[in-house]
Design a protein around this motif. Structure first.
Motif, PDB file in Angstrom:
ATOM      1  N   ILE A   1      32.318  34.334  37.259  1.00  0.00           N
ATOM      2  CA  ILE A   1      33.805  33.223  37.064  1.00  0.00           C
ATOM      3  C   ILE A   1      33.756  32.068  38.169  1.00  0.00           C
ATOM      4  CG2 ILE A   1      36.046  32.927  35.922  1.00  0.00           C
ATOM      5  CD1 ILE A   1      34.370  34.359  34.587  1.00  0.00           C
ATOM      6  N   HIS A   2      33.865  31.059  37.853  1.00  0.00           N
ATOM      7  CA  HIS A   2      34.416  30.547  39.273  1.00  0.00           C
ATOM      8  C   HIS A   2      35.568  30.293  39.434  1.00  0.00           C
ATOM      9  CE1 HIS A   2      30.289  28.978  38.414  1.00  0.00           C
ATOM     10  NE2 HIS A   2      30.491  28.484  36.802  1.00  0.00           N
ATOM     11  N   SER A   3      35.759  29.920  40.793  1.00  0.00           N
ATOM     12  CA  SER A   3      36.995  29.715  40.883  1.00  0.00           C
ATOM     13  C   SER A   3      37.926  28.548  41.164  1.00  0.00           C
ATOM     14  CB  SER A   3      37.425  30.657  42.622  1.00  0.00           C
ATOM     15  OG  SER A   3      38.592  30.280  43.045  1.00  0.00           O
ATOM     16  N   PRO A   4      39.494  28.340  40.790  1.00  0.00           N
ATOM     17  CA  PRO A   4      39.926  29.348  40.693  1.00  0.00           C
ATOM     18  C   PRO A   4      40.161  30.113  38.716  1.00  0.00           C
ATOM     19  CG  PRO A   4      41.091  27.397  40.100  1.00  0.00           C
ATOM     20  CD  PRO A   4      39.080  27.217  40.080  1.00  0.00           C
ATOM     21  N   ASN A   5      39.668  30.081  38.420  1.00  0.00           N
ATOM     22  CA  ASN A   5      39.583  30.578  36.617  1.00  0.00           C
ATOM     23  C   ASN A   5      39.866  32.216  37.323  1.00  0.00           C
ATOM     24  OD1 ASN A   5      39.022  28.430  35.765  1.00  0.00           O
ATOM     25  ND2 ASN A   5      37.118  28.344  36.063  1.00  0.00           N
ATOM     26  N   GLU A   6      39.314  33.024  38.150  1.00  0.00           N
ATOM     27  CA  GLU A   6      39.380  34.472  38.044  1.00  0.00           C
ATOM     28  C   GLU A   6      40.849  34.350  37.648  1.00  0.00           C
ATOM     29  OE1 GLU A   6      39.529  33.550  42.429  1.00  0.00           O
ATOM     30  OE2 GLU A   6      38.517  32.520  40.951  1.00  0.00           O
ATOM     31  N   SER A   7      41.842  34.049  38.101  1.00  0.00           N
ATOM     32  CA  SER A   7      43.532  34.623  37.638  1.00  0.00           C
ATOM     33  C   SER A   7      42.893  34.711  35.998  1.00  0.00           C
ATOM     34  CB  SER A   7      44.024  33.519  38.192  1.00  0.00           C
ATOM     35  OG  SER A   7      43.883  32.047  37.836  1.00  0.00           O
ATOM     36  N   LEU A   8      42.654  34.442  35.627  1.00  0.00           N
ATOM     37  CA  LEU A   8      42.680  34.263  34.435  1.00  0.00           C
ATOM     38  C   LEU A   8      42.081  36.066  33.690  1.00  0.00           C
ATOM     39  CD1 LEU A   8      41.079  30.895  32.809  1.00  0.00           C
ATOM     40  CD2 LEU A   8      43.035  31.658  33.018  1.00  0.00           C
ATOM     41  N   ILE A   9      41.384  36.412  34.701  1.00  0.00           N
ATOM     42  CA  ILE A   9      40.610  38.040  34.256  1.00  0.00           C
ATOM     43  C   ILE A   9      41.761  39.463  35.043  1.00  0.00           C
ATOM     44  CG2 ILE A   9      38.879  39.358  34.876  1.00  0.00           C
ATOM     45  CD1 ILE A   9      38.087  36.869  33.190  1.00  0.00           C
ATOM     46  N   ASN A  10      41.949  39.879  33.759  1.00  0.00           N
ATOM     47  CA  ASN A  10      43.019  41.218  33.748  1.00  0.00           C
ATOM     48  C   ASN A  10      42.280  42.970  33.171  1.00  0.00           C
ATOM     49  OD1 ASN A  10      44.055  41.310  31.929  1.00  0.00           O
ATOM     50  ND2 ASN A  10      45.517  39.377  32.726  1.00  0.00           N
ATOM     51  N   ARG A  11      42.792  43.401  33.616  1.00  0.00           N
ATOM     52  CA  ARG A  11      42.387  45.061  32.850  1.00  0.00           C
ATOM     53  C   ARG A  11      42.913  43.840  31.601  1.00  0.00           C
ATOM     54  NH1 ARG A  11      38.157  47.277  33.875  1.00  0.00           N
ATOM     55  NH2 ARG A  11      38.795  47.359  36.002  1.00  0.00           N
TER      56      ARG A  11
ATOM     57  N   ALA B   1      27.077  31.534  23.711  1.00  0.00           N
ATOM     58  CA  ALA B   1      28.212  31.548  24.622  1.00  0.00           C
ATOM     59  C   ALA B   1      29.255  33.041  24.982  1.00  0.00           C
ATOM     60  CB  ALA B   1      29.440  30.862  24.999  1.00  0.00           C
ATOM     61  N   ILE B   2      29.218  33.150  26.201  1.00  0.00           N
ATOM     62  CA  ILE B   2      30.337  34.804  26.090  1.00  0.00           C
ATOM     63  C   ILE B   2      31.682  34.139  25.771  1.00  0.00           C
ATOM     64  CG2 ILE B   2      31.099  36.756  27.206  1.00  0.00           C
ATOM     65  CD1 ILE B   2      28.600  37.076  28.676  1.00  0.00           C
ATOM     66  N   SER B   3      32.570  34.697  24.795  1.00  0.00           N
ATOM     67  CA  SER B   3      34.151  34.212  25.177  1.00  0.00           C
ATOM     68  C   SER B   3      35.410  35.326  25.313  1.00  0.00           C
ATOM     69  CB  SER B   3      34.260  33.717  24.112  1.00  0.00           C
ATOM     70  OG  SER B   3      33.863  32.774  24.069  1.00  0.00           O
ATOM     71  N   PHE B   4      36.241  34.842  26.403  1.00  0.00           N
ATOM     72  CA  PHE B   4      37.285  36.076  26.502  1.00  0.00           C
ATOM     73  C   PHE B   4      38.616  35.449  26.483  1.00  0.00           C
ATOM     74  CE2 PHE B   4      36.906  34.255  30.724  1.00  0.00           C
ATOM     75  CZ  PHE B   4      38.220  34.326  31.194  1.00  0.00           C
ATOM     76  N   ASP B   5      39.156  36.684  26.252  1.00  0.00           N
ATOM     77  CA  ASP B   5      40.255  36.519  26.445  1.00  0.00           C
ATOM     78  C   ASP B   5      41.667  37.464  26.772  1.00  0.00           C
ATOM     79  OD1 ASP B   5      40.946  38.281  24.366  1.00  0.00           O
ATOM     80  OD2 ASP B   5      41.979  37.206  23.311  1.00  0.00           O
ATOM     81  N   SER B   6      43.051  37.492  27.277  1.00  0.00           N
ATOM     82  CA  SER B   6      43.800  38.475  28.169  1.00  0.00           C
ATOM     83  C   SER B   6      45.063  38.295  27.649  1.00  0.00           C
ATOM     84  CB  SER B   6      43.591  37.486  30.032  1.00  0.00           C
ATOM     85  OG  SER B   6      42.426  37.991  29.879  1.00  0.00           O
ATOM     86  N   PRO B   7      45.427  39.725  26.398  1.00  0.00           N
ATOM     87  CA  PRO B   7      46.320  39.488  25.354  1.00  0.00           C
ATOM     88  C   PRO B   7      47.895  39.490  26.847  1.00  0.00           C
ATOM     89  CG  PRO B   7      44.542  40.767  24.294  1.00  0.00           C
ATOM     90  CD  PRO B   7      44.653  39.896  25.978  1.00  0.00           C
ATOM     91  N   PRO B   8      48.730  38.839  26.372  1.00  0.00           N
ATOM     92  CA  PRO B   8      49.876  39.106  27.514  1.00  0.00           C
ATOM     93  C   PRO B   8      50.831  40.280  27.212  1.00  0.00           C
ATOM     94  CG  PRO B   8      50.583  37.692  26.654  1.00  0.00           C
ATOM     95  CD  PRO B   8      48.758  37.410  25.995  1.00  0.00           C
ATOM     96  N   TYR B   9      50.193  40.901  25.634  1.00  0.00           N
ATOM     97  CA  TYR B   9      50.820  41.715  25.188  1.00  0.00           C
ATOM     98  C   TYR B   9      51.025  43.446  26.053  1.00  0.00           C
ATOM     99  CZ  TYR B   9      47.235  41.390  21.735  1.00  0.00           C
ATOM    100  OH  TYR B   9      46.105  40.963  21.048  1.00  0.00           O
ATOM    101  N   SER B  10      49.264  43.309  26.288  1.00  0.00           N
ATOM    102  CA  SER B  10      48.531  44.796  26.274  1.00  0.00           C
ATOM    103  C   SER B  10      49.417  45.203  27.903  1.00  0.00           C
ATOM    104  CB  SER B  10      47.403  44.295  26.747  1.00  0.00           C
ATOM    105  OG  SER B  10      46.465  45.670  27.540  1.00  0.00           O
ATOM    106  N   PRO B  11      49.859  46.045  27.772  1.00  0.00           N
ATOM    107  CA  PRO B  11      50.159  47.083  29.261  1.00  0.00           C
ATOM    108  C   PRO B  11      49.731  46.534  30.104  1.00  0.00           C
ATOM    109  CG  PRO B  11      50.285  48.366  27.427  1.00  0.00           C
ATOM    110  CD  PRO B  11      49.841  47.116  27.044  1.00  0.00           C
ATOM    111  N   THR B  12      48.144  46.912  30.248  1.00  0.00           N
ATOM    112  CA  THR B  12      47.654  46.688  31.102  1.00  0.00           C
ATOM    113  C   THR B  12      47.938  45.412  32.096  1.00  0.00           C
ATOM    114  OG1 THR B  12      45.618  46.501  30.544  1.00  0.00           O
ATOM    115  CG2 THR B  12      46.699  48.560  30.843  1.00  0.00           C
TER     116      THR B  12
END
Length: 543
Positions: free
Chosen positions: A204-214, A247-258
């Motif tokens: 994941i190219h910088s600064p897009n690493e901020s989109l990744i969380n647990r 492609a590989i797609s991803f999202d990071s739901p904000p409602y998740s406890p993690t």
């Protein structure tokens, strides 16, 4: 006689002949060259590859920054037979470059979604390039990648490992998408036959690493997303590179406890076949209920929406959700259990900052069930024939179906018939009643009545248009004139005159009142039968 002179031999005082100087000098030079070669010689390394396509012993070079620092010396199959081992001899100046994190790759002509690369090797042949590592640990065995690692190009970011049992596998170089935006690249893709899983290494190219969380979720994206639901058919396309290779797609739901937990370099995630598979994954607050339907569930699929007053609050988790052996009673009771999944985060909304516990939502839904919340199977799209489950708290007189209080450990929601199925049932009942009516007999009697009415109208028309009816006003006038002449000789004071005068006045008033009727009969002879001021009568069949 001449005397023969005896030859005198003078021994040489040197130990060796000068002819030995040549091999001696050659030996000295060779020894010096050997020592110099050993001094300039670097480490010998082993490179592991899937195949040796484009690699030749004593010909393929090892380069760094396009500077030759070594050469392939031998190629052989590895002991397992699932790849090749390449031995390469490096020079002394590359000795300190062989570290634990040094990365190797093959440079050769290639055409892919990233364009055309490696054209310079068309004449010189393929070569192996590497990026020096920075680890303190030395290494002599390396894996060679098909594509150059992203970090070797001087880009910063985060590297992740994805693992999953997918139905298909993408190739190295495929894009990584976040909401149709390219934010990374697939570095490697390998299939493990032992557990039949696919392993990806993505960057994941910088600064897009901020989109990744647990809480981030990854899935395979074909590049074309076709959805058919109550809103019709929608088509979404990804960038051209994703259309070509996937492609590989991803999202990071904000409602998740993690969602607030950051990940480090090399973190591992699960990759799913598609987004629908992710949407069917339950979280720690998911609630399950069961609803029974005694009508056809054709068109209802797993993942179909569960809505409440037009808002999607969940999905259909399972269809024909029978307990062990309960399906044997299908033809006796005629109902089919459907498992529903209620997602609290869909009710709260993704942007809501307040998240309630699972117990909180269980109590709220149970209170709604106690007040009459029911489930109805209704149409989602008339064209596609898809269906959905609608929860409603309306008070209806339609009987409910609730054969169990709990089923499979889940609370049972009472169901009502409704939607197009109920309308179709009522329409079928109406058509059955209509078909039962004696229409043939009624139409026959109506035709007979119409014939009799037609005959009566023809007779009345002849009567009203006859010559005697037309001469009636003239005869009345002649009678009045004769009566006046008769009364002319009678005294006005006599009782006979008075009675006759009164009779004439009454007769005159009668004639005035009859005059409009006579005029109407002249203009419309059938006006005595049909009233012109009211609508025509409508024949009615016998009941």
């Amino acid at each position: 006689m001449n005397e023969t002179k005896k030859a005198h031999i003078r021994p040489s005082k040197t130990l060796f002949s000068t002819v030995w100087l040549i091999p001696l000098i050659a030996t000295i030079i060779g020894t010096w060259l050997l020592i110099d070669n050993l001094r300039a010689r670097g480490p010998e390394i082993t490179l592991l590859m899937d195949n040796a396509d484009g690699i030749e012993a004593n010909n393929t070079t090892i380069r760094v920054l396009n500077v030759e620092v070594g050469r392939v010396s031998s190629i052989k199959l590895n002991p397992k037979g699932d790849g090749v081992e390449i031995t390469a001899q490096l020079n002394r100046q590359s000795m300190d470059l062989m570290r634990k994190d040094t990365q190797f790759w093959v440079v050769k002509p290639r055409i892919d979604q990233n364009g055309v690369t490696g054209l310079s090797t068309l004449l010189s042949g393929s070569y192996i390039s590497f990026s020096p590592g920075h680890s303190t640990e030395e290494e002599r065995v390396f894996h060679v990648a098909e594509l150059p690692p992203i970090s070797a190009l001087g880009q910063s970011g985060i590297r992740l490992t994805l693992k999953g049992k997918n139905s298909k596998m993408l190739g190295a170089g495929s894009p990584v998408l976040f909401q149709s935006h390219i934010v990374g690249t697939v570095e490697t893709a390998k299939f493990n036959p032992d557990d039949q899983s696919v392993h990806y290494s993505i960057f994941i190219h910088s600064p897009n690493e901020s989109l990744i969380n647990r809480a981030s979720r990854f899935w395979l994206d074909s590049g074309i997303d076709v959805r058919m639901d109550g809103g019709g058919i929608s088509l979404k396309t990804a960038p051209v590179s994703a259309l070509l290779s996937g492609a590989i797609s991803f999202d990071s739901p904000p409602y998740s406890p993690t969602a607030n937990e950051k990940v480090s370099n090399g973190a591992e995630f699960t990759i799913y076949n598609d987004r629908a598979q992710i949407e069917n994954q339950a979280d720690e607050r998911t609630l399950y209920y069961v609803a029974f339907f005694n009508t056809s569930i054709r068109g209802l699929d797993v993942g179909a929406p569960v809505i409440y007053k037009g808002i999607r609050i969940g999905n259909v988790a399972d269809i024909a959700y029978f307990q062990d052996g309960d399906q044997q009673n299908l033809f006796q009771n005629g109902y089919i259990p459907v498992r529903l999944r209620i997602e609290p985060h869909l009710i709260e909304g993704e942007n809501s900052q307040q998240r309630h516990s699972k117990t909180h939502w269980q109590n709220l839904i149970q209170a709604a069930l106690n007040q009459g919340l029911t489930a109805t199977l209704t149409s989602n799209n008339l064209v596609l024939g898809s269906k959905l489950i609608e929860l409603s708290d309306t008070t209806s007189q339609t009987p409910t179906l609730k054969p169990h209080g709990t089923y499979h450990g889940d609370i049972v929601i009472a169901t009502r018939s409704g939607g197009l199925d109920e309308l179709q049932t009522q329409l079928n009942k109406l058509l059955d009643k209509f078909n039962a009516l004696p229409l043939d007999k009624t139409v026959g009697e109506l035709n007979g009545s119409l014939k009799e009415l037609k005959t009566t109208l023809q007779s009345a028309n002849k009567l009203l248009t006859g010559s005697q009816t037309q001469q009636l006003p003239t005869e009345l006038n002649q009678t009045l004139q004769t009566l006046r002449q008769t009364l002319h000789g009678i005294s006005p004071q006599s009782p006979v005159y008075q009675d006759a005068q009164n009779t004439l006045q009454s007769l005159e008033r009668t004639l005035k009142e009859v005059a409009p009727l006579i005029q109407t009969l002249k203009e419309k002879p059938n006006s005595l039968i049909f009233n012109s001021g009211s609508p025509d009568p409508t024949p009615k069949g016998s009941r």
